[in-house]
Motif scaffolding. Structure first.
Motif, PDB file in Angstrom:
ATOM      1  N   PRO A 171     -32.550 -24.500 -35.215  1.00  0.00           N
ATOM      2  CA  PRO A 171     -31.787 -25.139 -34.135  1.00  0.00           C
ATOM      3  C   PRO A 171     -31.175 -26.470 -34.569  1.00  0.00           C
ATOM      4  CG  PRO A 171     -34.132 -25.421 -33.762  1.00  0.00           C
ATOM      5  CD  PRO A 171     -33.993 -24.495 -34.943  1.00  0.00           C
ATOM      6  N   ASP A 172     -30.010 -26.789 -34.023  1.00  0.00           N
ATOM      7  CA  ASP A 172     -29.363 -28.064 -34.333  1.00  0.00           C
ATOM      8  C   ASP A 172     -30.238 -29.241 -33.888  1.00  0.00           C
ATOM      9  OD1 ASP A 172     -27.240 -26.638 -35.274  1.00  0.00           O
ATOM     10  OD2 ASP A 172     -26.083 -26.758 -33.414  1.00  0.00           O
ATOM     11  N   GLU A 173     -31.046 -29.004 -32.834  1.00  0.00           N
ATOM     12  CA  GLU A 173     -31.861 -30.077 -32.285  1.00  0.00           C
ATOM     13  C   GLU A 173     -32.959 -30.535 -33.234  1.00  0.00           C
ATOM     14  OE1 GLU A 173     -29.536 -28.361 -29.166  1.00  0.00           O
ATOM     15  OE2 GLU A 173     -30.770 -27.490 -30.740  1.00  0.00           O
ATOM     16  N   LEU A 174     -33.183 -29.819 -34.337  1.00  0.00           N
ATOM     17  CA  LEU A 174     -34.196 -30.225 -35.301  1.00  0.00           C
ATOM     18  C   LEU A 174     -33.862 -31.587 -35.905  1.00  0.00           C
ATOM     19  CD1 LEU A 174     -36.798 -29.387 -36.731  1.00  0.00           C
ATOM     20  CD2 LEU A 174     -35.412 -28.305 -38.501  1.00  0.00           C
ATOM     21  N   MET A 315     -40.798 -22.308 -22.674  1.00  0.00           N
ATOM     22  CA  MET A 315     -40.567 -21.796 -24.017  1.00  0.00           C
ATOM     23  C   MET A 315     -39.943 -22.845 -24.939  1.00  0.00           C
ATOM     24  SD  MET A 315     -39.349 -17.827 -23.387  1.00  0.00           S
ATOM     25  CE  MET A 315     -38.081 -18.181 -22.174  1.00  0.00           C
ATOM     26  N   GLY A 316     -39.724 -24.068 -24.424  1.00  0.00           N
ATOM     27  CA  GLY A 316     -39.186 -25.153 -25.245  1.00  0.00           C
ATOM     28  C   GLY A 316     -37.713 -25.027 -25.556  1.00  0.00           C
ATOM     29  N   ASN A 317     -36.943 -24.434 -24.627  1.00  0.00           N
ATOM     30  CA  ASN A 317     -35.522 -24.178 -24.892  1.00  0.00           C
ATOM     31  C   ASN A 317     -34.587 -25.196 -24.235  1.00  0.00           C
ATOM     32  OD1 ASN A 317     -36.431 -21.923 -26.185  1.00  0.00           O
ATOM     33  ND2 ASN A 317     -35.804 -20.477 -24.615  1.00  0.00           N
ATOM     34  N   ILE A 318     -35.079 -26.390 -23.904  1.00  0.00           N
ATOM     35  CA  ILE A 318     -34.265 -27.373 -23.187  1.00  0.00           C
ATOM     36  C   ILE A 318     -33.880 -28.529 -24.104  1.00  0.00           C
ATOM     37  CG2 ILE A 318     -34.077 -28.842 -21.149  1.00  0.00           C
ATOM     38  CD1 ILE A 318     -34.475 -25.891 -20.511  1.00  0.00           C
ATOM     39  N   ASN A 319     -32.586 -28.839 -24.138  1.00  0.00           N
ATOM     40  CA  ASN A 319     -32.079 -30.036 -24.820  1.00  0.00           C
ATOM     41  C   ASN A 319     -31.864 -31.089 -23.736  1.00  0.00           C
ATOM     42  OD1 ASN A 319     -30.418 -32.063 -25.897  1.00  0.00           O
ATOM     43  ND2 ASN A 319     -29.403 -30.666 -27.293  1.00  0.00           N
ATOM     44  N   TRP A 320     -32.764 -32.051 -23.634  1.00  0.00           N
ATOM     45  CA  TRP A 320     -32.745 -32.982 -22.496  1.00  0.00           C
ATOM     46  C   TRP A 320     -31.542 -33.916 -22.521  1.00  0.00           C
ATOM     47  CZ3 TRP A 320     -35.387 -31.623 -18.561  1.00  0.00           C
ATOM     48  CH2 TRP A 320     -36.564 -30.879 -18.721  1.00  0.00           C
ATOM     49  N   GLY A 414     -18.647 -24.350 -29.475  1.00  0.00           N
ATOM     50  CA  GLY A 414     -18.540 -25.662 -30.092  1.00  0.00           C
ATOM     51  C   GLY A 414     -19.619 -25.939 -31.123  1.00  0.00           C
ATOM     52  N   GLY A 415     -20.454 -24.948 -31.432  1.00  0.00           N
ATOM     53  CA  GLY A 415     -21.412 -25.107 -32.511  1.00  0.00           C
ATOM     54  C   GLY A 415     -22.829 -25.427 -32.085  1.00  0.00           C
ATOM     55  N   ARG A 416     -23.138 -25.399 -30.788  1.00  0.00           N
ATOM     56  CA  ARG A 416     -24.489 -25.706 -30.340  1.00  0.00           C
ATOM     57  C   ARG A 416     -25.376 -24.468 -30.375  1.00  0.00           C
ATOM     58  NH1 ARG A 416     -25.298 -30.740 -28.255  1.00  0.00           N
ATOM     59  NH2 ARG A 416     -23.401 -31.983 -28.033  1.00  0.00           N
ATOM     60  N   SER A 417     -26.671 -24.705 -30.454  1.00  0.00           N
ATOM     61  CA  SER A 417     -27.642 -23.617 -30.551  1.00  0.00           C
ATOM     62  C   SER A 417     -27.581 -22.734 -29.307  1.00  0.00           C
ATOM     63  CB  SER A 417     -29.055 -24.198 -30.686  1.00  0.00           C
ATOM     64  OG  SER A 417     -30.032 -23.212 -30.468  1.00  0.00           O
ATOM     65  N   PRO A 418     -27.371 -21.412 -29.455  1.00  0.00           N
ATOM     66  CA  PRO A 418     -27.322 -20.516 -28.285  1.00  0.00           C
ATOM     67  C   PRO A 418     -28.594 -20.576 -27.456  1.00  0.00           C
ATOM     68  CG  PRO A 418     -26.462 -19.403 -30.228  1.00  0.00           C
ATOM     69  CD  PRO A 418     -27.057 -20.692 -30.710  1.00  0.00           C
ATOM     70  N   ARG A 419     -29.754 -20.634 -28.097  1.00  0.00           N
ATOM     71  CA  ARG A 419     -31.012 -20.620 -27.359  1.00  0.00           C
ATOM     72  C   ARG A 419     -31.187 -21.888 -26.532  1.00  0.00           C
ATOM     73  NH1 ARG A 419     -36.442 -21.980 -28.674  1.00  0.00           N
ATOM     74  NH2 ARG A 419     -35.792 -22.655 -30.745  1.00  0.00           N
ATOM     75  N   THR A 424     -30.774 -24.904 -21.335  1.00  0.00           N
ATOM     76  CA  THR A 424     -30.296 -26.129 -20.695  1.00  0.00           C
ATOM     77  C   THR A 424     -29.315 -25.830 -19.575  1.00  0.00           C
ATOM     78  OG1 THR A 424     -30.527 -27.274 -22.814  1.00  0.00           O
ATOM     79  CG2 THR A 424     -29.211 -28.363 -21.129  1.00  0.00           C
ATOM     80  N   VAL A 425     -28.407 -24.886 -19.799  1.00  0.00           N
ATOM     81  CA  VAL A 425     -27.430 -24.516 -18.769  1.00  0.00           C
ATOM     82  C   VAL A 425     -28.130 -23.895 -17.564  1.00  0.00           C
ATOM     83  CG1 VAL A 425     -25.555 -22.904 -18.257  1.00  0.00           C
ATOM     84  CG2 VAL A 425     -25.466 -24.295 -20.323  1.00  0.00           C
ATOM     85  N   LYS A 426     -29.161 -23.085 -17.802  1.00  0.00           N
ATOM     86  CA  LYS A 426     -29.906 -22.474 -16.702  1.00  0.00           C
ATOM     87  C   LYS A 426     -30.599 -23.531 -15.847  1.00  0.00           C
ATOM     88  CE  LYS A 426     -29.392 -18.026 -16.835  1.00  0.00           C
ATOM     89  NZ  LYS A 426     -28.847 -17.309 -15.670  1.00  0.00           N
ATOM     90  N   LEU A 427     -31.284 -24.490 -16.495  1.00  0.00           N
ATOM     91  CA  LEU A 427     -32.001 -25.511 -15.747  1.00  0.00           C
ATOM     92  C   LEU A 427     -31.046 -26.426 -14.983  1.00  0.00           C
ATOM     93  CD1 LEU A 427     -34.745 -26.706 -15.072  1.00  0.00           C
ATOM     94  CD2 LEU A 427     -34.524 -28.189 -17.082  1.00  0.00           C
ATOM     95  N   SER A 428     -29.968 -26.846 -15.607  1.00  0.00           N
ATOM     96  CA  SER A 428     -28.995 -27.702 -14.911  1.00  0.00           C
ATOM     97  C   SER A 428     -28.328 -26.949 -13.770  1.00  0.00           C
ATOM     98  CB  SER A 428     -27.943 -28.219 -15.893  1.00  0.00           C
ATOM     99  OG  SER A 428     -27.243 -27.150 -16.497  1.00  0.00           O
ATOM    100  N   ARG A 429     -28.156 -25.632 -13.928  1.00  0.00           N
ATOM    101  CA  ARG A 429     -27.558 -24.807 -12.873  1.00  0.00           C
ATOM    102  C   ARG A 429     -28.411 -24.817 -11.614  1.00  0.00           C
ATOM    103  NH1 ARG A 429     -24.537 -23.186  -9.673  1.00  0.00           N
ATOM    104  NH2 ARG A 429     -23.560 -21.138  -9.519  1.00  0.00           N
ATOM    105  N   PHE A 430     -29.721 -24.958 -11.762  1.00  0.00           N
ATOM    106  CA  PHE A 430     -30.624 -25.016 -10.614  1.00  0.00           C
ATOM    107  C   PHE A 430     -30.256 -26.177  -9.698  1.00  0.00           C
ATOM    108  CE2 PHE A 430     -34.555 -27.127  -9.082  1.00  0.00           C
ATOM    109  CZ  PHE A 430     -34.903 -26.221  -8.093  1.00  0.00           C
TER     110      PHE A 430
END
Length: 502
Positions: A171-174, A315-320, A414-419, A424-430
């Protein structure tokens, strides 16, 4: 005679196997070295691009009688790159520290190699492993993390394939983790042993053993739960008159939307988009006005996205950082769009074809993305995240969908990690769905609550499953099917409106 200790480094070296890959990996500071590259054709361009992609300030002199236009273009972009149009001569290596021969003349390459060795210089000769002092590896880079892959010159193709796999897997977030570890290390006090103990404690969670559960056992549990619920409902229906009367008293519309909400949420979980557009298209086809349809979609997404967001969080899939940039502008856009659409609810016969035209466009977008699933992502990440969230929230509220199709697909392209992007999109959509729904409820008097309730319950039931099946199903097949269905239904709605007007 002096005996060496058993654990001596010398003893270890002497006992090592001399087979396999004997290359010693190093990372050169090309920004501080002078590299001479001979060759301005396709091979030379490939070598030059590899250098500049890794060391943007590298000092490189390219010598050749002819150059591709791309080489001149690179020279205009990089200050450290110099091109010299001439035939190669021994003296060209007098100031060199690293040499690369990339011509299509094997005799010339050998001559360049001899000239380099006469000056005690290391050289890489293109496509000639036996003439090379070093190889240019396939590079995987995520910020400050850089991995070099070598096949000992046996198969550059395998190295490139491994590079593609690792680029997708890491992941890019590494890079954020590396930055944080660097900052933590700078704050540590004490001797070296104390620092190591602290760092080991912080990173221990990364290597803690995880309890693995057989996938077949998990499916058995889910199947048992579903069958048990079905048996209980069937028993109540046939043995309890009151329950039977209640079930038969529920409008059929509820059951239609219950099944639709479940199916659309599963599709959304598989491809990360299309719940809004499919639900809205279905609602419009069932005679639901645009504002009520969008309200139903947003109300159902509160629970479904809340559950999915929680699952992705676990599952740790959030980019805060990305979440903060999306959520506030997304809420502002959703509230504005919901207010505008609700104000036009009395003119639904006119807004419905407009929304159908929008879903038609989204259907075409989904269909086009289906045939570009493996398209190479841009190296430049999307910069205006807040503007993307604002536009995505507004269009999503007005059209009843599009947050995933617009925001998620743009982030991934744009090059961001799909996972991480999906979570992040799911949580913000809430949160976006909550504020959009409150706006709709305060302004719309709807007679279609059975449909809304069906969507809410159906999508909620599918959400725990949907969060786990992402990338488990053929994405292309689902996207093609969804795109075609949305396009056909939208066209039907538009034709019906035109027919009535005429």
């Amino acid at each position: 005679m002096t005996l060496l200790p058993k654990d001596s480094n010398i003893a270890k070296v002497q006992n090592q196997d001399t087979g396999g890959n004997q290359l010693f990996p190093v990372f050169l500071k090309l920004n501080d070295l002078h590299t001479v590259l001979v060759g301005g054709g396709h091979v030379g361009l490939e070598k030059l691009t590899a250098i500049l992609n890794n060391s943007t300030q590298a000092k490189v002199t390219v010598i050749s009688r002819e150059f591709l236009p791309e080489v001149h273009e690179l020279a205009s972009q990089y200050e450290g790159l110099t091109i010299v149009q001439k035939s190669f001569a021994d003296d060209d290596l007098n100031d060199a520290e690293v040499v690369i021969a990339a011509t299509n003349d094997s005799d010339l390459n050998k001559y360049i190699r001899q000239a380099a060795h006469d000056r005690k210089l290391l050289i890489n000769v293109a496509d000639k492993p036996e003439l090379c002092d070093f190889y240019l590896a396939s590079i995987v880079q995520k910020g400050n993390l850089k991995l070099a892959i070598s096949t000992n010159g046996k198969s550059p193709t395998i190295a490139k394939r491994l590079k593609e796999v690792l680029n997708e897997s890491i992941p890019d977030e590494l890079d954020t983790t590396l930055q944080q570890m660097s900052e933590l290390r700078n704050t540590l006090t004490g001797d070296f042993a104390d620092k190591v103990k602290t760092l080991n404690k912080v990173t221990s969670i990364l290597v803690e053993p995880k309890v693995t559960v057989n996938k077949n056992f998990i499916w058995l549990i889910w199947s048992t739960i579903i069958i048990s619920i079905a048996v209980v409902i069937a028993a109540l229906y046939y043995r309890e008159p009151q329950f039977k009367s209640f079930v038969e008293g529920v409008p059929p519309q509820f059951y239609y939307f219950l099944g639709a909400g479940f199916l659309f949420a599963l599709i959304d979980g598989a491809i990360g988009m299309s719940y809004g557009v499919t639900s809205t298209t279905f609602s419009l086809s069932m005679g639901i006005p645009p504002a009520s349809a969008s309200m139903g979609v947003h109300l159902s997404e509160i629970m479904s996205c809340g559950i999915a967001g929680w699952m992705h969080y676990r599952m740790g899939n959030i980019n805060w950082k990305l979440f903060k940039l999306l959520v506030i502008p997304g809420i502002i856009g959703a509230v504005t769009g919901a207010y505008l659409l609700s104000s036009l609810e009395h003119y639904s016969q006119y807004t419905k074809p407009v929304v159908s035209l929008y879903t038609l466009i989204l259907g075409l977008v989904i269909l086009s993305k289906a045939f570009n699933v493996k398209r190479k992502r841009s190296a430049d990440k999307v910069k205006r995240i807040s503007l993307l969230g604002l536009g995505g929230g507004f269009i999503d509220a007005v059209g009843g969908g599009g947050w995933g199709s617009i925001v998620l697909s743009t982030l991934i392209a744009g090059g961001r990690s799909p996972r991480f992007s999906l979570g992040t999109v799911k949580l913000s959509r809430f949160f976006v769905a909550i504020m959009g729904s409150l706006t709709f409820i305060s302004m719309v008097s709807s007679d279609h609550w059975p449909a809304v309730a069906g969507l809410i319950l159906g999508s909620a039931l599918a959400s725990p499953i949907a969060a786990r099946i992402s990338n488990k199903i053929s994405t292309k097949t689902i996207m093609v099917s969804v795109g075609i269905i949305v396009i056909l239904v939208s066209i039907k709605s538009i034709i019906s409106f035109i027919t009535k007007v005429l």
